[in-house]
Design an enzyme around this catalytic site. Structure first.
Site, PDB file in Angstrom:
ATOM      1  N   GLU A 134       0.678  -1.115  -0.043  1.00 16.55           N
ATOM      2  CA  GLU A 134       0.134   0.140  -0.012  1.00 16.55           C
ATOM      3  C   GLU A 134       0.877   1.334   0.010  1.00 16.55           C
ATOM      4  O   GLU A 134       1.917   1.069   0.057  1.00 16.55           O
ATOM      5  CB  GLU A 134      -0.786  -0.011   1.269  1.00 16.55           C
ATOM      6  CG  GLU A 134      -2.110  -0.975   1.153  1.00 16.55           C
ATOM      7  CD  GLU A 134      -2.928  -0.906   2.251  1.00 16.55           C
ATOM      8  OE1 GLU A 134      -2.755  -0.243   3.419  1.00 16.55           O
ATOM      9  OE2 GLU A 134      -4.338  -1.077   1.999  1.00 16.55           O
ATOM     10  N   ARG A 304      -1.608  10.267   0.906  1.00 17.50           N
ATOM     11  CA  ARG A 304      -2.968  10.648   1.274  1.00 17.50           C
ATOM     12  C   ARG A 304      -3.253  12.178   1.187  1.00 17.50           C
ATOM     13  O   ARG A 304      -4.427  12.879   0.880  1.00 17.50           O
ATOM     14  CB  ARG A 304      -3.426   9.828   2.387  1.00 17.50           C
ATOM     15  CG  ARG A 304      -3.808   8.667   2.270  1.00 17.50           C
ATOM     16  CD  ARG A 304      -4.417   8.124   3.459  1.00 17.50           C
ATOM     17  NE  ARG A 304      -4.498   6.687   3.146  1.00 17.50           N
ATOM     18  CZ  ARG A 304      -4.931   5.595   3.848  1.00 17.50           C
ATOM     19  NH1 ARG A 304      -4.876   5.921   5.074  1.00 17.50           N
ATOM     20  NH2 ARG A 304      -4.803   4.312   3.622  1.00 17.50           N
ATOM     21  N   HIS A 365     -10.178  10.299   9.052  1.00 20.85           N
ATOM     22  CA  HIS A 365      -9.916   8.987   8.830  1.00 20.85           C
ATOM     23  C   HIS A 365      -9.338   8.248  10.298  1.00 20.85           C
ATOM     24  O   HIS A 365      -9.769   7.612  10.619  1.00 20.85           O
ATOM     25  CB  HIS A 365      -9.371   8.671   7.675  1.00 20.85           C
ATOM     26  CG  HIS A 365      -9.086   7.387   7.443  1.00 20.85           C
ATOM     27  ND1 HIS A 365     -10.297   6.368   7.345  1.00 20.85           N
ATOM     28  CD2 HIS A 365      -8.038   6.574   7.197  1.00 20.85           C
ATOM     29  CE1 HIS A 365      -9.671   5.229   7.092  1.00 20.85           C
ATOM     30  NE2 HIS A 365      -8.356   5.108   6.928  1.00 20.85           N
ATOM     31  N   ARG A 400       0.079   8.156  10.153  1.00 22.53           N
ATOM     32  CA  ARG A 400       0.297   6.918  10.330  1.00 22.53           C
ATOM     33  C   ARG A 400       0.225   6.231   8.819  1.00 22.53           C
ATOM     34  O   ARG A 400      -0.302   6.787   7.894  1.00 22.53           O
ATOM     35  CB  ARG A 400      -1.152   6.589  10.767  1.00 22.53           C
ATOM     36  CG  ARG A 400      -1.189   5.049  10.871  1.00 22.53           C
ATOM     37  CD  ARG A 400      -2.681   4.532  10.872  1.00 22.53           C
ATOM     38  NE  ARG A 400      -3.694   5.198   9.708  1.00 22.53           N
ATOM     39  CZ  ARG A 400      -4.535   4.204   9.004  1.00 22.53           C
ATOM     40  NH1 ARG A 400      -4.709   3.181   9.589  1.00 22.53           N
ATOM     41  NH2 ARG A 400      -5.125   4.764   7.903  1.00 22.53           N
TER      42      ARG A 400
END
Ligand SMILES: Cc1cc2nc3c(=O)[nH]c(=O)nc-3n(C[C@H](O)[C@H](O)[C@H](O)COP(=O)(O)OP(=O)(O)OC[C@H]3O[C@@H](n4cnc5c(N)ncnc54)[C@H](O)[C@@H]3O)c2cc1C
Length: 548
Positions: A134, A304, A365, A400
């Site tokens: 990822e 992100r 999130h 994170r």
């Protein structure tokens, strides 16, 4: 030490009726996601009686919503050092290297335990675990289940194991209110409100020799979030009321692509995993123009926060509440096979990704910060532990790394059980005679608070926007409500929001997922942690701790 200006005074406890009943247990675990259930199972292995209390049903936390997977060094070409490196790059200088070492070295054993317990992860034809990669990971190290349904499988396996053990007592529909402390300051239980029938109904107390907070995240502090409605930051707020230190609270990760649809809950938004962009879907604005190309060399696959910020800018410019993901060219067969979860909930809202554009927008999130703990989950209050998203163990720093959070829950929950297994003092008496009656905010501040936080303390922040939000919070903090579940949650949101705004205001730099428009670069002198707590007069107090 400083008092951040223009923030509301906060309650030292929640107003509630006096406990009408009292129970005792060895260890009380608050929350039934990956962290709480893992802690309970390991505590049982060490012979402790455990009571797990949870706000609604056992499966209602974030855990079952997790899609992508769990990161762990399980492949032959991967190493703990490589996983640690990737984690620390994502954390932009604020990770605690000792905590990261624990995470990456103990993670693989915890995932294997989960498999022995019955969690069925996706496998290759030769039977080996199917590992994917990822964003931010330089190796294939993500185990997943059911394609994009990892969290549901993890929650199912833990849930079954807990139900099999008659010595784990589970109390559902039980909202934990405040911590009980002994005269020497040690945590010795909690007060809670139980909905239901029978002798344990209404406000009660559970006395315990140790208390483990595993209450998950605080995404509901914003007007749109991928977190479920239970994620109201209760553990952080409770810990602050008890005088515990929380840290890194300003680092909230926003996922760039949550699914925007009027027919689903307006606050919790389903996630459209970045794997869809990884497979070739791209972002377009209202006019159908791609806007990521040219903004970052990786275009739609930029980190992100970069994508979230770019979408936020388009929304500001166009005045709309969403942009679109275009996945039509990937074809129906592929989309059905690779993304069954996404296909089912988009279709439930009459959006067919094989033929339609998918409306998306950023949503809160993940909380990288939380109740500060050491490497055994111990908080600054003796006898009070924290693990999972509510905790700040130091592994995430300023951001994170994808799929490190389920892992953190597994690893540190086990460490808490190790610590409690070694030493569990006798039950202490709660100190009675607290003259503070506490107060609660009315439940209807929740919507206004969420909107104020999204406006001024969301994806992009500035001194000006934060000042506006602080003013709103002060106004909301002057209102008083009657004690009941929705009011207790609203008050917790107010406490968490105030701490977040205080830290976001103080941190005059951009680092990780904290973006300041007025201070757009990371600054060396800010390489450290902001520690927040509530002072004796109810005013938030803050300290800065430089990294050594
Ligand atoms: C859509 C989505 C996708 C994600 N994908 C991934 C992924 O692929 N990989 C990954 O590693 N992470 C992922 N995450 C993050 C990860 O799922 C969470 O960080 C993790 O599940 C948190 O686990 P937890 O046990 O700490 O909390 P949760 O699972 O949220 O559980 C918290 C529990 O505490 C209870 N609770 C809260 N307050 C109280 C109270 N006052 N009294 C009693 N009970 C209370 C709740 O009801 C709940 O049972 C994702 C998160 C979301 C929302």
């Amino acid at each position: 030490m400083s008092r951040p200006a223009d923030l509301p005074a906060l309650p030292g406890r929640l107003a509630a009726a006096d406990p009408g009943w009292t129970e005792t247990t060895d260890v009380l675990v608050v929350g039934s996601g990956v962290a709480g259930l893992t802690a309970a199972l390991h505590l049982r292995e060490r012979g402790r009686h455990v009571t797990v209390v949870t706000k609604v049903n056992i499966d209602d936390g974030s855990t079952r919503w997790a899609q992508g997977g769990i990161a762990a060094v399980l492949g032959p070409l991967d190493t703990p050092a490589a996983h640690a490196y990737d984690t620390e790059v994502a954390g932009v200088g604020l990770c605690d290297p000792a905590a990261v070492r624990v995470l990456v070295e103990e993670g693989p054993a915890r995932v294997r335990e989960l498999i022995r317990m019955g969690a069925a992860f996706d496998r290759n034809p030769d039977g080996s675990l199917m590992l994917t990669r990822e964003g931010g990971h330089r190796a294939d190290r993500i185990v997943h289940a059911g394609g994009d349904a990892t969290g549901a499988e993890v929650q199912r396996a833990l849930h079954q194991a807990v139900r099999r053990d008659p010595w784990i007592r589970l109390v559902e529909h039980a909202l934990v209110l405040d911590l009980l402390r002994a005269a020497d300051g040690r945590a010795c239980g909690i007060t809670l409100h139980v909905l239901g029938e029978g002798s344990e109904e209404g406000v009660g107390a559970v006395l315990a020799r140790a208390v483990v907070l595993a209450t998950g995240g605080m995404g509901q502090v914003y007007a749109s979030t991928t977190n479920p409605s239970v994620s109201t930051g209760d553990g952080v707020a409770l810990a602050m009321r008890a005088g515990a230190t929380v840290t890194d609270i300003e680092f909230v990760q926003f996922h760039p692509t949550s699914f925007v649809t009027g027919s689903l809950s307006s606050v919790q938004r389903p996630l459209i995993t970045e794997a869809l962009r990884g497979e070739g879907a791209y972002l377009v604005d209202e006019a159908g123009e791609r806007f990521m190309a040219g903004r970052h060399e990786l275009a739609e696959l930029a980190p992100r926060d970069v994508v979230a910020k770019a979408i936020h800018r388009v929304l500001q410019q166009t005045g709309t509440d969403h942009v679109y993901l275009d996945a039509r060219h990937l074809g129906r067969d592929f989309l059905e096979r690779r993304f069954p979860t996404i296909m089912s909930y988009t279709r439930a809202a009459d959006v067919d990704p094989a033929t339609d554009l998918i409306p998306v927008a950023p949503a809160a999130h993940y909380a990288s910060g939380g109740v500060r703990t050491d490497l055994y989950g111990r908080t600054s209050i003796p006898g009070l532990y924290a693990c999972g998203e509510v905790a700040c163990t130091g592994v995430h720093g300023a951001n994170r790394l994808a799929s490190n959070s389920l892992l953190e829950g597994l690893v540190f929950a086990r460490r808490i059980a190790d610590d409690i297994g070694r030493d569990l003092p006798p039950q202490a008496e709660p100190e009675i005679g607290d003259a503070d009656p506490g107060w609660v905010a009315p439940p209807d501040i929740r919507g206004e608070l969420q909107r104020a936080m999204t406006r001024g303390a969301g994806v992009l922040r500035s001194a000006n926007s934060l000042r506006g939000t602080a003013k709103e919070l002060t106004r909301l903090g002057e209102q008083r409500g009657r004690p009941h579940n929705a009011a207790w949650e609203a008050t917790n949101l107010l406490i968490v929001a105030a701490a977040l705004v205080a830290s976001a205001t103080t941190r005059r730099e951009t680092r990780g997922c904290h973006w300041r428009e007025d201070y757009p670069a990371a600054v060396d002198e800010w390489r450290g942690h902001l520690l927040d707590r509530i002072g004796p007069d109810g005013v938030p107090i803050q300290e800065f701790e430089e990294m050594v």
